[in-house]
Design a protein around this motif. Structure first.
Motif, short mmCIF file in Angstrom:
data_model
loop_
_atom_site.label_atom_id
_atom_site.label_comp_id
_atom_site.label_asym_id
_atom_site.label_seq_id
_atom_site.Cartn_x
_atom_site.Cartn_y
_atom_site.Cartn_z
N ARG B 31 0.84 -1.21 0.00
CA ARG B 31 0.00 0.00 0.00
C ARG B 31 0.87 1.26 0.00
O ARG B 31 0.59 2.24 -0.70
CB ARG B 31 -0.91 -0.02 1.23
CG ARG B 31 -2.03 0.96 1.12
CD ARG B 31 -3.00 0.88 2.26
NE ARG B 31 -3.84 2.05 2.26
CZ ARG B 31 -4.50 2.50 3.29
NH1 ARG B 31 -4.44 1.84 4.43
NH2 ARG B 31 -5.25 3.56 3.22
N MET B 35 0.98 4.02 -2.94
CA MET B 35 0.52 5.38 -2.68
C MET B 35 1.59 6.44 -2.93
O MET B 35 1.33 7.48 -3.51
CB MET B 35 0.07 5.48 -1.22
CG MET B 35 -0.99 6.54 -1.01
SD MET B 35 -1.28 6.75 0.72
CE MET B 35 -0.72 8.39 0.92
N LEU B 36 2.80 6.13 -2.49
CA LEU B 36 3.84 7.16 -2.55
C LEU B 36 4.88 6.94 -3.64
O LEU B 36 5.67 7.84 -3.93
CB LEU B 36 4.57 7.25 -1.20
CG LEU B 36 3.77 7.82 -0.03
CD1 LEU B 36 4.59 7.75 1.23
CD2 LEU B 36 3.40 9.27 -0.30
N LEU B 40 11.46 9.01 0.16
CA LEU B 40 12.19 8.79 1.42
C LEU B 40 11.25 8.74 2.63
O LEU B 40 11.54 8.09 3.62
CB LEU B 40 13.23 9.90 1.62
CG LEU B 40 14.48 9.81 0.75
CD1 LEU B 40 15.38 11.01 0.98
CD2 LEU B 40 15.24 8.53 1.06
N ARG B 41 10.10 9.45 2.53
CA ARG B 41 9.18 9.51 3.67
C ARG B 41 8.52 8.17 3.96
O ARG B 41 7.90 8.00 5.00
CB ARG B 41 8.10 10.58 3.41
CG ARG B 41 8.62 12.00 3.51
CD ARG B 41 7.59 12.98 3.06
NE ARG B 41 7.23 12.78 1.65
CZ ARG B 41 6.40 13.55 0.96
NH1 ARG B 41 5.84 14.58 1.56
NH2 ARG B 41 6.13 13.31 -0.30
#
Lengths: 552, 71
Positions: B31, B35-36, B40-41
């Motif tokens: 997921r 999503m991203l 790095l986050r």
């Protein structure tokens, strides 16, 4: 080989700790110590690292995994109760063993105050007993924490320890409770886009990020309990690695989950505005001075559905876990001081045992006394407006719990740094000891004509923990002064004591580690390992030398 | 408590929760990546997912070892 075993068994037996701790007991022993840390650490880290709190926990968590692997290897190889102090003493010699032990003693004394402090904070959040909220008044808080420390000292002098069964029950309840909080939180209130937004909008500056990382390590302190449990665990060489790795992963998962949930959860009911009437985000509310001592209880009360129920029991469960952890500080400090005294690293007065209660009364009284001094330093800014201004001018206004967190991080980072170096040294100096568990990623090489393995993960862990030590020194005004002062004060005392006793001051005394290792493995019931050890020793040295060693 | 943790039901429960941890860890990893993308986050979430998968694998492995021993 049979002769060697018989010779080892024929030695006169001294009274030792009973090995009755099972795999589950070993896990819960560690959990009740390390698991309590997140109850203290979460609020402090959110207050410092804001939107990067999960990154701070991640960095400290990776270092903690390395530390945990190092402790697992060492505790399974040397199943004795001394923990980090013993490993450093054995690997690096007397003076470094003293420094590591002295840093662990600082941590244990902080452990007593910090967890007693936080225990009262958690109880004050109990909604069904509103009179407990009065303990949040600075003077009441100070007096109750003081009374709690005196009570714990009294209990330990009297000789009462919490039972293993009670530890196991509280640990089981807490694992279930924390899982439920995280389950309901992530399922019904977690928004990944809010997490990303918070991380972007509330990203801290470098100074605050370093501050957050240095505070995050306190959520992972307490690995001494792995080695303390090793002394009383059945077949430690096989059980310790299994339970330790589960413990390390469980703690890491909880720390990462709580930090991500705090940053990305939409609270179930509105958060009250701050003192200036501004709206607050959940992470900000949890990290402010009012709530940072009891952040997990506050977070639990904002979780959908389960929160209404969690608000009733999480403060009590948290308080019990914190009380157990505070007690382990009293117990652990007296035990380490006793062990250091027996190896002539501390004066013999710390070996003095009460003739009636058979407990190390001087050690308990001395280190609880140190804990009370630390409590006074931590409580001063809230008790006196004059001191508040002084702390604000000198120490950037650090509050009591942050002061304790500073010193806790300093002591842990110092002792863990030495443990990594000791592990590397022992891989070369004591390659003969069988290691049922080894840290992963090792480079095989030859040292003085013998095969040895260089642990790469220990080097990574050392760099990580050393950087956390540097972060602590850079970001914490009090930690920068008080931490090194504690070490220097202890070192001066050590040098004077060793000089007066006519013992080597900077060098180590002669120790027969081979004999000690045979005894350790024999007492642990690891007779196969003992045989393997003797085989390795025999293979590594000329036959005549081995025979002389065994005869001695 | 000790009797409970030595029982067969407890061992089975650990294996089942282990399988759930693996599924949950995999879901978090997939997921987050969906999503991203590569960001790095997302590292804390990926490490969390990986830790859950390893913990689950350990539990399942423990159960498999136990079954082999009993046989």
């Amino acid at each position: 080989m049979t002769t060697a075993r018989t010779a080892a068994q024929a030695r006169p037996q001294q009274p030792t700790l009973r090995r009755a701790v099972t795999a589950w007991g070993s896990f819960s022993w560690g959990y009740s110590d390390v698991g309590a840390d997140i109850f203290v650490g979460l609020g402090l880290v959110l207050g410092a690292a804001a939107g990067a709190s999960n990154i701070a926990f991640l960095f400290a968590g990776i270092v903690y995994v390395c530390i945990g692997l190092a402790y697992t290897e060492l505790a399974a190889t040397y199943p004795v109760a001394g923990g980090g102090q013993y490993f450093v003493f054995r690997g690096l010699g007397d003076i470094f063993g003293f420094i590591a032990g002295w840093a662990v003693l600082l941590d244990f004394t902080i452990d007593i105050v910090l967890f007693a402090w936080s225990c009262i904070d958690y109880l004050s959040k109990l909604p069904v007993l509103p009179f407990l909220a009065y303990t949040s008044h600075p003077w009441t808080h100070f007096l109750v924490v003081f009374a709690l420390i005196v009570w714990l000292a009294g209990l330990n002098i009297w000789g009462v320890r919490e039972s293993s069964a009670f530890n196991e029950l509280v640990s089981a309840l807490d694992v279930v409770s924390e899982t439920a909080i995280l389950f309901f939180g992530f399922l019904f209130a977690f928004h990944p886009d809010l997490l990303v937004h918070t991380m972007t909008a509330a990203w801290p500056n470098t100074f605050n990020l370093m501050n957050g990382v240095s505070l995050a390590i306190i959520s992972f302190v307490g690995l001494e309990s792995i080695s303390q449990a090793a002394q009383e665990t059945q077949r430690p060489a096989s059980i310790i690695p299994r339970t330790s790795i589960s413990l390390i992963l469980t703690i890491l998962i909880f720390a990462l989950s709580y930090s991500n949930l705090s940053l990305g959860m939409q609270p179930w009911h509105p958060i009250p505005p701050d003192a200036h009437g501004h709206q607050q985000m959940l992470w900000h509310f949890l990290g402010n001075e009012e709530n940072n001592g009891a952040a997990v209880a506050v977070l639990a009360s904002y979780v959908p559905y389960w929160g209404a129920f969690a608000a009733l029991y999480v403060p009590v469960l948290g308080a019990i876990l914190l009380l157990i952890s505070s007690n382990s500080g009293v117990f652990g400090s007296s035990r380490i001081a006793y062990a250091m005294s027996r190896t002539q690293l501390l004066p013999s007065i710390f070996q003095r045992v009460s003739p009636t209660r058979r407990t190390p009364v001087v050690s308990i009284a001395a280190f609880c006394g140190v804990a009370v001094v630390e409590l006074i330093f931590a409580a001063l800014p809230s008790l006196s407006p004059g001191m508040h201004h002084l702390y604000a001018r000198l120490f950037r206004g650090e509050d009591g719990i942050t002061f304790l967190g500073d010193l806790y991080a300093f002591g842990a980072a110092t002792s863990y740094s030495f443990v990594f170096i000791a592990l590397i040294a022992l891989r070369f100096n004591d390659a003969q000891s069988p290691r049922r568990f080894k840290m992963p990623i090792n480079i095989p090489l030859t040292y003085r004509g013998r095969p040895a393995e260089f642990p790469v993960v220990a080097v990574i862990g050392f760099i990580g923990i050393a950087s956390i030590l540097v972060f602590t020194m850079i970001t914490h005004e009090i930690g920068r002064i008080a931490g090194p002062s504690w070490i220097i004060l202890g070192l001066v005392g050590y040098l004077v004591y060793r000089h007066r006793k006519g013992l080597p001051v900077f060098r180590s005394q002669r120790h027969d580690w081979r004999k000690a290792q045979v005894r350790i493995l024999q007492e642990a019931g690891e007779l196969e390992l003992m045989d393997e050890y003797l085989r390795n020793v025999k293979a590594a040295e000329p036959p005549s030398a081995t025979q002389r060693g065994l005869e001695r | 408590m000790r009797r409970l943790v030595r029982s067969r039901a407890y061992a089975r429960t650990r294996a089942v929760t282990g399988a759930l941890f693996i599924a949950l860890g995999a879901a978090i990893v997939v997921r987050t990546l969906l999503m991203l993308g590569l960001d790095l986050r997302e590292i804390p979430a990926l490490v969390l997912g990986a830790a859950l998968i390893v913990l689950g694998l350990l539990r399942v492995r423990d159960y498999a070892t136990l079954r082999r021993t009993v046989r």
